[in-house]
Design an enzyme around this catalytic site. Structure first.
Site, short mmCIF file in Angstrom:
data_model
loop_
_atom_site.label_atom_id
_atom_site.label_comp_id
_atom_site.label_asym_id
_atom_site.label_seq_id
_atom_site.Cartn_x
_atom_site.Cartn_y
_atom_site.Cartn_z
N GLY A 7 42.26 75.42 100.81
CA GLY A 7 41.89 74.10 101.33
C GLY A 7 42.17 74.12 102.83
N ALA A 8 41.11 74.37 103.61
CA ALA A 8 41.30 74.51 105.06
C ALA A 8 41.04 73.20 105.78
CB ALA A 8 40.39 75.62 105.59
N ASP A 31 38.48 78.20 101.68
CA ASP A 31 37.85 76.92 101.31
C ASP A 31 36.62 77.24 100.45
OD1 ASP A 31 36.75 74.07 101.54
OD2 ASP A 31 38.48 73.92 102.87
N ARG A 88 47.59 57.24 95.10
CA ARG A 88 47.50 58.69 94.92
C ARG A 88 47.00 59.02 93.52
NH1 ARG A 88 52.23 57.85 98.02
NH2 ARG A 88 52.21 58.91 100.04
N ASN A 95 41.00 65.74 91.61
CA ASN A 95 41.86 66.79 92.13
C ASN A 95 42.42 67.70 91.05
OD1 ASN A 95 41.31 65.97 94.67
ND2 ASN A 95 43.28 65.02 95.09
N HIS A 175 56.18 61.32 94.31
CA HIS A 175 55.59 61.09 95.63
C HIS A 175 54.62 59.92 95.49
CE1 HIS A 175 54.31 61.89 99.62
NE2 HIS A 175 53.12 62.32 99.30
N1 LIG Z 1 52.07 66.11 99.20
C1 LIG Z 1 51.95 65.48 100.36
O1 LIG Z 1 52.94 65.10 100.96
C2 LIG Z 1 50.59 65.24 100.95
C3 LIG Z 1 50.46 64.78 102.26
C4 LIG Z 1 49.18 64.61 102.80
C5 LIG Z 1 48.06 64.89 102.01
N2 LIG Z 1 48.23 65.31 100.73
C6 LIG Z 1 47.08 65.64 99.88
O2 LIG Z 1 46.58 66.91 100.28
C7 LIG Z 1 45.20 67.00 99.94
C8 LIG Z 1 44.41 67.47 101.14
O3 LIG Z 1 44.41 66.49 102.15
P1 LIG Z 1 43.58 66.73 103.49
O4 LIG Z 1 43.83 65.56 104.35
O5 LIG Z 1 43.84 68.10 104.02
O6 LIG Z 1 42.08 66.67 102.92
P2 LIG Z 1 40.78 67.34 103.54
O7 LIG Z 1 39.62 66.68 102.89
O8 LIG Z 1 40.86 67.36 105.03
O9 LIG Z 1 40.87 68.87 103.04
C9 LIG Z 1 40.73 69.26 101.73
C10 LIG Z 1 39.95 70.58 101.72
O10 LIG Z 1 39.96 71.11 100.39
C11 LIG Z 1 38.73 71.80 100.25
N3 LIG Z 1 38.46 72.09 98.84
C12 LIG Z 1 37.98 71.28 97.87
N4 LIG Z 1 37.86 71.97 96.70
C13 LIG Z 1 38.28 73.24 96.94
C14 LIG Z 1 38.41 74.41 96.14
N5 LIG Z 1 38.07 74.41 94.85
N6 LIG Z 1 38.88 75.53 96.73
C15 LIG Z 1 39.22 75.55 98.03
N7 LIG Z 1 39.13 74.46 98.83
C16 LIG Z 1 38.66 73.32 98.30
C17 LIG Z 1 37.73 70.85 100.90
O11 LIG Z 1 36.48 71.51 101.18
C18 LIG Z 1 38.48 70.44 102.14
O12 LIG Z 1 38.23 71.28 103.25
C19 LIG Z 1 44.81 65.63 99.40
O13 LIG Z 1 44.85 65.61 98.01
C20 LIG Z 1 45.90 64.73 99.97
O14 LIG Z 1 46.08 63.54 99.20
C21 LIG Z 1 49.46 65.49 100.19
#
Ligand SMILES: NC(=O)c1ccc[n+]([C@@H]2O[C@H](COP(=O)([O-])OP(=O)(O)OC[C@H]3O[C@@H](n4cnc5c(N)ncnc54)[C@H](O)[C@@H]3O)[C@@H](O)[C@H]2O)c1
Length: 312
Positions: A7-8, A31, A88, A95, A175
């Site tokens: 996930g980039a 990604d 969430r 997800n 969380h």
């Molecule tokens: N745990 C935490 O503290 C925390 C904090 C912030 C965000 N998050 C979560 O992290 C996740 C990502 O957030 P973000 O802001 O980076 O989102 P984002 O949309 O910027 O990035 C997510 C990326 O995942 C890629 N993706 C989707 N399916 C995929 C797959 N099968 N294989 C590889 N890549 C894939 C997408 O193309 C996208 O580039 C979200 O679920 C968000 O809620 C968690």
């Protein structure tokens, strides 16, 4: 050390840059093909910052899951983030299937890796990765508490007008809205914050910590936080790859600790080369214990929902 970030997007690429700046290892950004050359482009862009910033970590991006082969640690940030008004838990169905397919790739290409989950709803996604991978629980854990504690630490430092360096804080639980900030274990250079901030004001800071993610979602409008989450990931990965044995809040699979079983929850844990080296049980007030149990019940509901609807 080989560190892969699946996930980039916002969180993944921010974490990747921070890990490269600290030279934690060679970093791969993976990604999906639909994003075209995005992971390659980001990896190249970051690599071109290396001569200016003086880091020698190598960065590579791609959309073929085989590029994560033999990673020591895989950070999973793939999935959709929240939009204003969403919880969430609203992200669960979408997800969970993403995390499940990513986990299958990890099992195939990096069977000895440690998995650090970031995708929300965090606690349930850890469970999805654990059950899908069949890896032992110490090798599957999540990032939430380092971020939630950092938010609490920042609010405390601002309130007291002291350096963030001197503020320590502990936030446990799921969380989400049910997270459990622990003022009794939060200190400024060893002085409990309960001695420094009146209860009423402290309660406001605790509530702002609980709402910390939503506050940013409402400001950004197009996604959720990523700088502080990226920094939190970087700190946890560093603890593992440098075998630092940091004691940090981490989302771990509980098997009797704190009187809870078969549930992922944020608890104090020692992180080192083998992942979760040990969960550290601490005495809790009745109020904190009740809040932790409520939080666990919420996570268990999500875990069960996934088992009923999404685990096939
Ligand atoms: N745990 C935490 O503290 C925390 C904090 C912030 C965000 N998050 C979560 O992290 C996740 C990502 O957030 P973000 O802001 O980076 O989102 P984002 O949309 O910027 O990035 C997510 C990326 O995942 C890629 N993706 C989707 N399916 C995929 C797959 N099968 N294989 C590889 N890549 C894939 C997408 O193309 C996208 O580039 C979200 O679920 C968000 O809620 C968690």
């Amino acid at each position: 050390m080989k560190i892969s970030v699946v996930g980039a997007g916002q969180v993944g690429s921010t974490a990747a840059l921070m890990m490269a700046q600290r030279e934690l290892g060679d970093i791969v950004l993976l990604d999906i093909p639909e994003v075209g050359g995005m992971p390659q482009g980001k990896a190249l862009d970051m690599s071109e910052a290396a001569p200016i910033q003086g880091f020698d970590s190598r960065l590579r991006g791609g959309t073929d899951p085989a590029i994560i082969a033999d990673s020591d640690i895989v950070v999973v940030t793939s999935g959709v983030p929240r939009k204003p008004g969403m919880s969430r838990m609203d992200l669960l169905t979408t997800n969970a299937s993403i995390v499940q397919s990513v986990t299958r790739n990890i099992v195939q290409h990096a069977p000895n890796a440690i998995i650090l989950i970031v995708t929300n709803p965090l606690d349930v996604m850890c469970y999805v990765a654990l059950k899908t991978s069949g890896f032992p629980p110490p090798r599957v854990f999540g990032q939430a508490g380092v971020l939630d504690s950092a938010r609490f630490r920042y609010f405390i430092a601002e309130e007291l007008q002291v350096s963030v360096e001197d503020v320590q804080a502990m936030v446990l639980g799921g969380h989400g809205d049910s997270m459990v900030p622990l003022p009794a274990y939060s200190t400024v250079s060893g002085i409990p914050v309960t001695h420094l901030i009146p209860k009423e004001r402290l309660d406001q800071l605790i509530q702002r910590t609980r709402d910390g993610g939503a506050e940013i979602v409402n400001l950004l409008k197009t996604g959720s936080a990523f700088y502080a989450p990226g920094a939190a990931v970087c700190e946890m990965v560093e603890a593992v790859v440098r075998n630092k044995r940091r004691l940090l809040p981490a989302t771990c699979f509980l098997q009797g600790e704190f009187g809870l079983r078969d549930v992922y929850l944020g608890v104090p844990a020692i992180l080192g080369r083998r992942g979760v080296e040990r969960i550290v049980e601490i005495p809790l007030t009745d109020e904190a214990k009740a809040a932790l149990f409520r939080s666990a019940a919420e996570v268990q509901e999500g875990q069960k929902a996934w088992e009923n609807f999404g685990s096939s």
